[in-house]
Scaffold this motif. Structure first.
Motif, PDB file in Angstrom:
ATOM      1  N   HIS A  53      17.602  12.628 -10.807  1.00  0.00           N
ATOM      2  CA  HIS A  53      17.839  13.181 -12.142  1.00  0.00           C
ATOM      3  C   HIS A  53      17.913  12.066 -13.171  1.00  0.00           C
ATOM      4  N   ASP A  54      17.009  12.057 -14.130  1.00  0.00           N
ATOM      5  CA  ASP A  54      16.951  11.042 -15.188  1.00  0.00           C
ATOM      6  C   ASP A  54      16.881   9.622 -14.648  1.00  0.00           C
ATOM      7  N   GLY A  55      16.479   9.487 -13.392  1.00  0.00           N
ATOM      8  CA  GLY A  55      16.431   8.152 -12.790  1.00  0.00           C
ATOM      9  C   GLY A  55      15.059   7.757 -12.297  1.00  0.00           C
ATOM     10  N   GLY A  56      14.113   8.689 -12.307  1.00  0.00           N
ATOM     11  CA  GLY A  56      12.758   8.365 -11.878  1.00  0.00           C
ATOM     12  C   GLY A  56      12.261   9.286 -10.782  1.00  0.00           C
ATOM     13  N   THR A  57      10.981   9.142 -10.490  1.00  0.00           N
ATOM     14  CA  THR A  57      10.320   9.912  -9.450  1.00  0.00           C
ATOM     15  C   THR A  57       9.475   8.970  -8.609  1.00  0.00           C
ATOM     16  N   TRP A  58       9.551   9.132  -7.302  1.00  0.00           N
ATOM     17  CA  TRP A  58       8.794   8.301  -6.364  1.00  0.00           C
ATOM     18  C   TRP A  58       8.049   9.198  -5.399  1.00  0.00           C
ATOM     19  N   HIS A  59       6.924   8.697  -4.909  1.00  0.00           N
ATOM     20  CA  HIS A  59       6.114   9.423  -3.937  1.00  0.00           C
ATOM     21  C   HIS A  59       5.755   8.495  -2.786  1.00  0.00           C
ATOM     22  N   ALA A  60       5.625   9.087  -1.611  1.00  0.00           N
ATOM     23  CA  ALA A  60       5.067   8.379  -0.453  1.00  0.00           C
ATOM     24  C   ALA A  60       3.981   9.286   0.121  1.00  0.00           C
ATOM     25  N   ARG A  61       2.917   8.658   0.610  1.00  0.00           N
ATOM     26  CA  ARG A  61       1.775   9.414   1.161  1.00  0.00           C
ATOM     27  C   ARG A  61       1.487   8.915   2.570  1.00  0.00           C
ATOM     28  N   SER A  62       1.225   9.859   3.459  1.00  0.00           N
ATOM     29  CA  SER A  62       0.862   9.522   4.839  1.00  0.00           C
ATOM     30  C   SER A  62      -0.636   9.261   4.926  1.00  0.00           C
ATOM     31  N   ASP A  63      -0.999   8.259   5.741  1.00  0.00           N
ATOM     32  CA  ASP A  63      -2.423   8.056   6.033  1.00  0.00           C
ATOM     33  C   ASP A  63      -2.756   8.624   7.413  1.00  0.00           C
ATOM     34  N   GLY A  64      -1.832   9.412   7.953  1.00  0.00           N
ATOM     35  CA  GLY A  64      -1.995  10.002   9.272  1.00  0.00           C
ATOM     36  C   GLY A  64      -1.224   9.247  10.339  1.00  0.00           C
ATOM     37  N   GLN A  65      -0.893   7.985  10.045  1.00  0.00           N
ATOM     38  CA  GLN A  65      -0.119   7.160  10.973  1.00  0.00           C
ATOM     39  C   GLN A  65       1.060   6.485  10.288  1.00  0.00           C
ATOM     40  N   LEU A  66       0.825   5.950   9.101  1.00  0.00           N
ATOM     41  CA  LEU A  66       1.859   5.233   8.354  1.00  0.00           C
ATOM     42  C   LEU A  66       2.079   5.898   7.001  1.00  0.00           C
ATOM     43  N   TRP A  67       3.246   5.659   6.438  1.00  0.00           N
ATOM     44  CA  TRP A  67       3.573   6.111   5.089  1.00  0.00           C
ATOM     45  C   TRP A  67       3.511   4.923   4.153  1.00  0.00           C
ATOM     46  N   ARG A  68       3.047   5.164   2.937  1.00  0.00           N
ATOM     47  CA  ARG A  68       2.984   4.121   1.911  1.00  0.00           C
ATOM     48  C   ARG A  68       3.461   4.713   0.591  1.00  0.00           C
TER      49      ARG A  68
END
Length: 123
Positions: A53-68
């Motif tokens: 809340h009011d601090g930001g938004t982050w995303h992580a995406r899987s490549d099928g094996q690892l998250w980045r």
């Protein structure tokens, strides 16, 4: 680290955190997200979103094996928390169970719950 503890103890509502002085620290803590999700296997392109809340938004995406770490995307799971609760989770000032009670978890439940196991500081 004492200065950040002082920021957390500033007089304010218990559910709030003065975000601006600690935004870079929250961002650094969030960099533990891909490692946190390492045991949750999802198809390539799966996205998880964390909103403070009011601090930001982050995303992580899987490549099928690892998250980045990623920018945007339609999330399979979303976790929304107060910045102070995230800080306390990442430093184990609150338990994983307490973080789950305080957060809004949407979508893929296993993936969202994995986010709430994030640990960024080991004492």
């Amino acid at each position: 680290m004492e200065i950040f503890g002082t920021v957390l103890d500033l007089p304010h509502r218990a559910d709030e955190l003065v975000v601006d002085p600690v935004r870079p620290v929250l961002d650094a803590f969030m960099r533990a997200l891909p490692h946190t999700l390492r045991d949750v296997v999802r198809p390539e392109g799966t996205v998880v979103r964390v909103v403070l809340h009011d601090g930001g938004t982050w995303h992580a995406r899987s490549d099928g094996q690892l998250w980045r770490m990623a920018t945007g995307g339609e999330p399979a799971a979303s976790v929304t928390m107060r910045p102070g609760d995230f800080w306390r989770l990442a430093t184990r000032g609150i338990s994983v169970d307490e973080a789950r009670r305080r957060a809004d978890l949407d979508g893929d439940r296993e993936l969202a719950e994995a986010v709430t196991t994030l640990l960024a500081v080991v004492a």
